[in-house]
Write a protein that holds these residues in place. Structure first.
Motif, short mmCIF file in Angstrom:
data_model
loop_
_atom_site.label_atom_id
_atom_site.label_comp_id
_atom_site.label_asym_id
_atom_site.label_seq_id
_atom_site.Cartn_x
_atom_site.Cartn_y
_atom_site.Cartn_z
N GLU A 90 3.29 -2.17 8.91
CA GLU A 90 3.47 -0.65 9.33
C GLU A 90 2.99 0.08 8.08
O GLU A 90 2.27 1.23 8.49
CB GLU A 90 4.82 -0.68 9.59
CG GLU A 90 5.31 -1.15 10.72
CD GLU A 90 6.63 -1.19 11.05
OE1 GLU A 90 7.47 -0.42 10.56
OE2 GLU A 90 7.29 -1.61 12.17
N GLY A 91 3.14 -0.33 6.94
CA GLY A 91 2.79 0.58 5.70
C GLY A 91 1.24 0.41 5.62
O GLY A 91 0.72 1.71 5.30
N LEU A 92 0.72 -0.63 5.98
CA LEU A 92 -0.77 -0.43 6.01
C LEU A 92 -1.46 0.33 6.95
O LEU A 92 -2.44 1.04 6.62
CB LEU A 92 -1.43 -1.88 6.15
CG LEU A 92 -2.81 -2.29 6.69
CD1 LEU A 92 -3.56 -2.02 5.15
CD2 LEU A 92 -3.10 -3.56 7.23
N LEU A 93 -0.87 0.38 8.09
CA LEU A 93 -1.59 1.02 9.32
C LEU A 93 -0.81 2.69 9.42
O LEU A 93 -1.68 3.39 10.01
CB LEU A 93 -0.88 0.46 10.62
CG LEU A 93 -1.49 -0.97 10.76
CD1 LEU A 93 -0.99 -1.80 11.97
CD2 LEU A 93 -2.93 -0.96 10.86
N ALA A 106 -1.37 -8.61 -1.26
CA ALA A 106 -0.61 -8.76 -2.41
C ALA A 106 0.87 -8.86 -1.97
O ALA A 106 1.54 -9.87 -2.49
CB ALA A 106 -0.84 -7.97 -3.44
N ASP A 107 1.29 -7.67 -1.18
CA ASP A 107 2.71 -7.62 -0.88
C ASP A 107 3.00 -9.00 0.00
O ASP A 107 4.14 -9.52 -0.13
CB ASP A 107 2.61 -6.38 -0.23
CG ASP A 107 2.74 -5.22 -0.98
OD1 ASP A 107 2.96 -5.37 -2.44
OD2 ASP A 107 2.56 -4.05 -0.61
N VAL A 108 2.26 -9.24 0.70
CA VAL A 108 2.43 -10.59 1.90
C VAL A 108 2.66 -11.77 0.79
O VAL A 108 3.68 -12.47 1.12
CB VAL A 108 1.31 -10.55 2.76
CG1 VAL A 108 1.45 -12.07 3.48
CG2 VAL A 108 1.23 -9.67 3.88
N GLU A 140 10.10 -8.63 8.00
CA GLU A 140 9.58 -8.25 6.24
C GLU A 140 8.18 -8.06 6.62
O GLU A 140 7.53 -7.15 6.08
CB GLU A 140 9.88 -9.08 5.41
CG GLU A 140 11.69 -9.45 5.14
CD GLU A 140 11.57 -10.21 3.85
OE1 GLU A 140 10.65 -10.70 3.18
OE2 GLU A 140 12.88 -10.65 3.66
N LEU A 141 7.52 -8.83 7.33
CA LEU A 141 6.02 -8.84 7.42
C LEU A 141 5.64 -7.60 8.14
O LEU A 141 4.61 -7.02 8.02
CB LEU A 141 5.33 -10.21 8.03
CG LEU A 141 5.51 -11.51 7.12
CD1 LEU A 141 5.36 -12.62 8.02
CD2 LEU A 141 4.64 -11.33 6.06
N ASP A 142 6.52 -7.48 9.42
CA ASP A 142 6.18 -6.08 10.33
C ASP A 142 6.15 -4.96 9.23
O ASP A 142 5.33 -3.82 9.60
CB ASP A 142 6.74 -6.36 11.29
CG ASP A 142 6.55 -7.16 12.31
OD1 ASP A 142 5.52 -8.03 12.44
OD2 ASP A 142 7.46 -7.46 13.12
#
Length: 200
Positions: A68-71, A87-89, A62-64
């Motif tokens: 991936e969305g951030l990068l 916020a998502d984390v 889930e964290l990865d």
């Protein structure tokens, strides 16, 4: 990984997350997780060596995905993107609060998730630095820049885990925590309280 293996992995991840929300992962057996997932023990061992390893893999998946969305979007304003993924984390941690409260604890069955979260945050920081989307603007005469950058990513990572651990012990909502967290960050980190994206 073929489609069958992917389905087994998804079932195992869902099973260990359900069971670990109810009791410490140290109390879970391979048989219990396999039965919950509806797979054989041999299938379990194709994906993890122990319930604790499987739990970390499930959370990291889930964290990865969030990282991936951030990068992925290198055109987004970095402070806004970093604040959004932070916020998502936090919402991810909130969804799995029972697991993280135990896993970030300091008791005999706690603490196993601290290193996992810290390493995840360090890797995110490293990738942002490598992509030149974040710059460590710190003066440390006589200390090589790469050493300063490494220390900075460790500082951010472990500090963030500490903030999350404190948050889980209290009752702040995600927005209030983001406000406090942004105020604690060093000015060079892209989500600092002085940036307009962190003002409410």
């Amino acid at each position: 990984m073929d489609a069958r293996q992917r389905r087994s992995q998804e079932r195992l991840y869902a099973a260990v997350l359900r069971l670990a929300a109810e009791r410490p992962v140290a109390d879970l057996s391979v048989t219990a997780v396999a039965n919950e997932a509806g797979v054989h023990r041999s299938t379990f061992y194709e994906h993890a060596a122990s319930p604790a390893d499987l739990l970390e893999a499930a959370l990291l998946a889930e964290l990865d995905e969030l990282r991936e969305g951030l990068l992925a979007d290198d055109t987004a304003e970095v402070p806004d993107a970093v604040r959004g993924v932070t916020a998502d984390v936090l919402r991810h941690v909130e969804r799995h609060a029972a697991i993280y409260r135990r896993g970030l604890g300091t008791g005999s069955t706690g603490g196993s998730l601290h290193a996992m979260l810290s390493n995840h945050f360090r890797e995110t920081s490293r990738q942002l630095l490598d992509a030149a989307r974040v710059e460590v603007r710190v003066e440390a005469p006589g200390v090589p820049d790469d050493v300063v950058a490494d220390l900075a990513t460790r500082f951010i990572a472990d500090g963030t885990v500490g903030v999350i651990e404190g948050w889980l012990a209290g009752d702040l909502d995600v927005d209030d925590l983001l406000t406090a967290y942004a105020a604690l960050l060093p000015p060079w980190w892209p989500s600092h309280a002085d940036h307009p994206s962190t003002r409410r």
